[in-house]
Write a protein that holds these residues in place. Structure first.
Motif, PDB file in Angstrom:
ATOM      1  N   ILE A   1       1.550   5.735   3.911  1.00 39.37           N
ATOM      2  CA  ILE A   1       2.906   5.429   4.363  1.00 39.37           C
ATOM      3  C   ILE A   1       2.857   5.194   5.864  1.00 39.37           C
ATOM      4  O   ILE A   1       2.255   5.978   6.608  1.00 39.37           O
ATOM      5  N   GLU A   2       3.491   4.130   6.296  1.00 36.59           N
ATOM      6  CA  GLU A   2       3.517   3.802   7.716  1.00 36.59           C
ATOM      7  C   GLU A   2       4.488   4.717   8.460  1.00 36.59           C
ATOM      8  O   GLU A   2       5.621   4.919   8.024  1.00 36.59           O
TER       9      GLU A   2
ATOM     10  N   ARG B   1      -3.959   9.838  -6.065  1.00 37.46           N
ATOM     11  CA  ARG B   1      -2.941   9.317  -5.161  1.00 37.46           C
ATOM     12  C   ARG B   1      -1.568   9.573  -5.775  1.00 37.46           C
ATOM     13  O   ARG B   1      -1.438   9.723  -7.001  1.00 37.46           O
ATOM     14  N   TYR B   2      -0.556   9.628  -4.936  1.00 37.34           N
ATOM     15  CA  TYR B   2       0.768   9.896  -5.489  1.00 37.34           C
ATOM     16  C   TYR B   2       1.667   8.667  -5.451  1.00 37.34           C
ATOM     17  O   TYR B   2       1.585   7.834  -4.553  1.00 37.34           O
ATOM     18  N   SER B   3       2.474   8.552  -6.495  1.00 37.25           N
ATOM     19  CA  SER B   3       3.529   7.536  -6.597  1.00 37.25           C
ATOM     20  C   SER B   3       3.006   6.117  -6.392  1.00 37.25           C
ATOM     21  O   SER B   3       3.689   5.261  -5.817  1.00 37.25           O
ATOM     22  N   ASP B   4       1.769   5.867  -6.846  1.00 39.06           N
ATOM     23  CA  ASP B   4       1.159   4.532  -6.810  1.00 39.06           C
ATOM     24  C   ASP B   4       1.018   3.980  -5.398  1.00 39.06           C
ATOM     25  O   ASP B   4       1.103   2.760  -5.185  1.00 39.06           O
ATOM     26  N   GLY B   5       0.785   4.844  -4.433  1.00 47.20           N
ATOM     27  CA  GLY B   5       0.610   4.386  -3.053  1.00 47.20           C
ATOM     28  C   GLY B   5      -0.647   4.951  -2.425  1.00 47.20           C
ATOM     29  O   GLY B   5      -1.178   5.980  -2.852  1.00 47.20           O
ATOM     30  N   TRP B   6      -1.117   4.267  -1.379  1.00 52.88           N
ATOM     31  CA  TRP B   6      -2.310   4.706  -0.651  1.00 52.88           C
ATOM     32  C   TRP B   6      -1.957   5.349   0.692  1.00 52.88           C
ATOM     33  O   TRP B   6      -2.698   6.185   1.205  1.00 52.88           O
TER      34      TRP B   6
ATOM     35  N   ASP C   1       0.808  -1.218   0.000  1.00 54.84           N
ATOM     36  CA  ASP C   1       0.000   0.000   0.000  1.00 54.84           C
ATOM     37  C   ASP C   1       0.842   1.270   0.000  1.00 54.84           C
ATOM     38  O   ASP C   1       0.302   2.369  -0.142  1.00 54.84           O
ATOM     39  N   GLU C   2       2.152   1.132   0.183  1.00 59.01           N
ATOM     40  CA  GLU C   2       3.019   2.304   0.202  1.00 59.01           C
ATOM     41  C   GLU C   2       3.474   2.652  -1.213  1.00 59.01           C
ATOM     42  O   GLU C   2       3.348   1.837  -2.136  1.00 59.01           O
ATOM     43  N   PRO C   3       3.985   3.872  -1.428  1.00 55.96           N
ATOM     44  CA  PRO C   3       4.398   4.283  -2.775  1.00 55.96           C
ATOM     45  C   PRO C   3       5.369   3.302  -3.421  1.00 55.96           C
ATOM     46  O   PRO C   3       6.325   2.847  -2.790  1.00 55.96           O
ATOM     47  N   GLN C   4       5.090   3.002  -4.689  1.00 55.57           N
ATOM     48  CA  GLN C   4       5.913   2.083  -5.465  1.00 55.57           C
ATOM     49  C   GLN C   4       6.632   2.791  -6.610  1.00 55.57           C
ATOM     50  O   GLN C   4       7.667   2.319  -7.082  1.00 55.57           O
ATOM     51  N   GLY C   5       6.067   3.910  -7.061  1.00 52.05           N
ATOM     52  CA  GLY C   5       6.548   4.525  -8.284  1.00 52.05           C
ATOM     53  C   GLY C   5       7.579   5.615  -8.102  1.00 52.05           C
ATOM     54  O   GLY C   5       8.080   6.166  -9.088  1.00 52.05           O
ATOM     55  N   ALA C   6       7.906   5.962  -6.865  1.00 53.03           N
ATOM     56  CA  ALA C   6       8.901   7.002  -6.599  1.00 53.03           C
ATOM     57  C   ALA C   6       9.465   6.759  -5.203  1.00 53.03           C
ATOM     58  O   ALA C   6       8.806   6.159  -4.350  1.00 53.03           O
ATOM     59  N   PRO C   7      10.676   7.226  -4.929  1.00 55.89           N
ATOM     60  CA  PRO C   7      11.320   6.908  -3.654  1.00 55.89           C
ATOM     61  C   PRO C   7      10.735   7.675  -2.474  1.00 55.89           C
ATOM     62  O   PRO C   7      10.165   8.753  -2.629  1.00 55.89           O
ATOM     63  N   PHE C   8      10.875   7.078  -1.293  1.00 58.49           N
ATOM     64  CA  PHE C   8      10.604   7.802  -0.054  1.00 58.49           C
ATOM     65  C   PHE C   8      11.560   7.314   1.020  1.00 58.49           C
ATOM     66  O   PHE C   8      12.109   6.215   0.946  1.00 58.49           O
TER      67      PHE C   8
END
Length: 402
Positions: free
Chosen positions: A215-216, A208-213, A119-126
Motif C-alpha cells: 500500500i502506498e 498476502r492479504y486482500s489480494d495486494g502486495w 499492487d494494492e489490496p483489491q479484495g477488501a477495503p482500505f
C-alpha cells in the motif's frame, strides 16, 4: 573514635541520597495515579480504544516500526500494527513522549480508496489520508482484523482490512491470484485464517492479504527511490515471517492445512501441516517456455516478462517429461523462470525448486523471487526434466562451444 563514627554516618547518608536519586531518575511514565498499582507506559505510539481489546494504553497495543517496501529496508518513521477492531466503534492512535500524551486521528481527507493501484489490496477495503492531532476517532464498518500504518515524516495513515491468502507457483492459483484462507470467529484477542486440503506442489509462495502486495503511503517525490510503501505480504519462511521477504519454498508436494494466526500476544504467525499425498501428475500436455529478461530471443533481442518464449510440450518416457531449449543467450543483467503458457495461472518453476546439473550449472544463482540469475553472459543449451514418480525437477545447462 567520634570522628570516625561521624564519617561513617555521613557516608551512609550520602549513599541513601544517591540511591533515592537513581530510583527517581529510572522511573517510567505512569498513566495511573494509583501508586499502589502503577501502569507502566513506555514512549511510543499505541492503537487503543473501545474498538480494540483495550480502551487504555497497554504494552500489547504498542505499534512497531517496519520495512519500507521500496528497497525492503527498515524505516524508523514507518509504524504498523495488526489489530482486531469492532465495527462502528471508536479507536485512536496515541503518542506517549515522557509525561506528554498526544492523540492522533483522521484528517479531513481520510477516506476509502476506490481506485487502488494494481499492487494494492483489491479484495477488501482500505482507507488512507492525513494523520492529525485531534480528538476525532477512527472507525471501521465491519468487525475484523486490520492493518494500521502511518509514517511520521509524511503524517499519512492507512487502515486496511486484512483477509489472508497464499499465492505462488506452489499454490492452486499459481501467481495469477491468491487462494483465500477462510476467516475464523472474530475475536479482539486472537483470530485465525485457515484452509484445509489445499493442493501444494513443489514451488514457492507467499502470504498476502486482500489480494495486494503493498500500500502506498507517499509517492509524491519525483524519484521513486524516495517513495514510501508498506508491505501487505509476508515471505522469508513459515517459521519466521518477514514483511516483503523472499519467496518461501515448498519442498514437498501434498495436501496441506494452511493457517495464518494473529494474537495480541504473539502477532502474526503461520503454520503448514501436510495431510496427504497428491496423485501422480501427467505433464504430457503441459506447454512450458522461458519467461523473463535474463536471455535474448533468436533475433538477439532481450526478452521480457510479458510472454513465454519457446513454448513446447515435453518428450515423454514413462513418468519422465523433458523440455529443451538450445542456443539460448543468457544475460547476467536479468533473470528468468520456466512457466506454463502465456500467463501465471499454471505451473512455474524457479531455481529453488530444481536440482542444477550440467557443465554450466555453477554459472547460475537465485534471487529473492526464486528466479534463475545468470552470473555471466553466455550461450547455453537448457534441458528441464520432471520425474513425476519421484517428484524431482532437474535443470541441466551446458555452455555452447563456438
Amino acid at each position: 573514635m567520634k570522628k570516625s563514627l561521624f564519617s561513617n554516618i555521613f557516608k551512609f547518608a550520602l549513599f541513601f541520597v544517591a540511591a533515592a536519586v537513581i530510583v527517581t531518575a529510572c522511573k517510567d511514565d505512569d498513566d495511573d495515579d494509583d501508586n499502589n498499582n502503577p501502569v507502566i507506559v513506555l514512549d511510543g505510539f499505541y492503537v487503543h480504544g473501545d474498538a480494540t481489546a483495550s480502551a487504555d494504553l497497554a504494552s500489547n497495543m504498542m505499534m512497531s516500526t517496519t520495512r519500507n517496501e521500496v528497497g525492503q529496508v527498515d524505516r524508523t518513521t514507518l509504524y504498523e500494527k495488526y489489530i482486531a477492531l469492532k465495527a462502528n466503534t471508536d479507536f485512536h492512535i496515541t503518542q506517549v513522549a515522557g509525561s506528554t500524551q498526544t492523540t492522533w486521528g483522521p484528517g479531513g481527507d481520510f477516506a476509502e480508496v476506490t481506485n487502488p493501484t494494481t499492487d494494492e489490496p483489491q479484495g477488501a477495503p482500505f482507507w488512507r489520508g492525513s494523520l492529525v492531532e485531534t480528538s476525532d476517532a477512527f472507525q471501521v464498518p465491519a468487525d475484523g482484523l486490520y492493518h494500521v500504518v502511518f509514517d511520521t515524516e509524511f503524517m499519512r495513515v492507512v487502515v486496511a482490512r486484512v483477509q489472508w491468502g497464499v499465492i505462488g507457483a506452489a499454490t492452486p492459483g499459481g501467481l495469477s491470484g491468491s487462494t483465500a484462507l477462510t476467516e475464523g470467529t472474530f475475536g479482539l484477542e486472537s483470530m485465525t485464517f485457515q484452509t484445509t486440503e489445499m493442493e501444494m506442489t513443489l514451488g514457492d509462495f507467499k502470504f498476502r492479504y486482500s489480494d495486494g502486495w503493498k500500500i502506498e503511503i507517499d509517492t509524491t517525490d519525483t524519484n521513486p527511490d524516495n517513495h514510501v510503501k508498506v508491505n501487505t505480504n509476508y515471505g522469508g519462511s513459515v517459521a519466521e515471517l518477514v514483511p516483503g521477504g523472499d519467496n518461501i519454498n515448498n519442498a514437498e508436494s501434498g495436501y496441506y492445512t494452511v493457517t495464518m494466526s494473529w494474537s495480541l500476544a504473539n502477532g502474526t504467525t503461520a503454520t503448514l501441516e501436510r495431510t496427504g499425498d497428491l496423485p501422480l501428475t501427467d505433464y504430457s500436455d503441459v506447454s512450458l517456455g522461458l519467461i523473463g529478461d535474463g536471455f535474448n530471443d533468436a533475433d538477439g533481442n532481450q526478452w521480457s516478462w510479458d510472454g513465454g518464449y519457446g513454448l513446447q510440450t515435453p518428450t515423454v518416457d514413462g513418468d519422465v517429461y523433458t523440455w529443451t531449449w538450445d542456443g539460448i543467450e543468457v544475460l547476467s543483467a536479468g533473470s528468468f523462470k520456466i512457466r506454463e503458457g502465456e500467463d501465471w495461472n499454471g505451473y512455474s518453476f524457479g531455481y529453488p525448486q530444481v536440482t542444477m546439473a550440467g557443465g554450466a550449472a555453477a554459472d547460475f544463482e537465485a534471487n529473492g523471487d526464486g528466479n534463475f540469475v545468470p552470473l555471466s553472459d553466455q550461450t547455453v543449451n537448457i534441458s528441464f526434466e520432471i520425474n513425476a514418480a519421484t517428484e524431482t525437477y532437474t535443470f541441466t545447462v551446458d555452455a555452447v562451444v563456438k
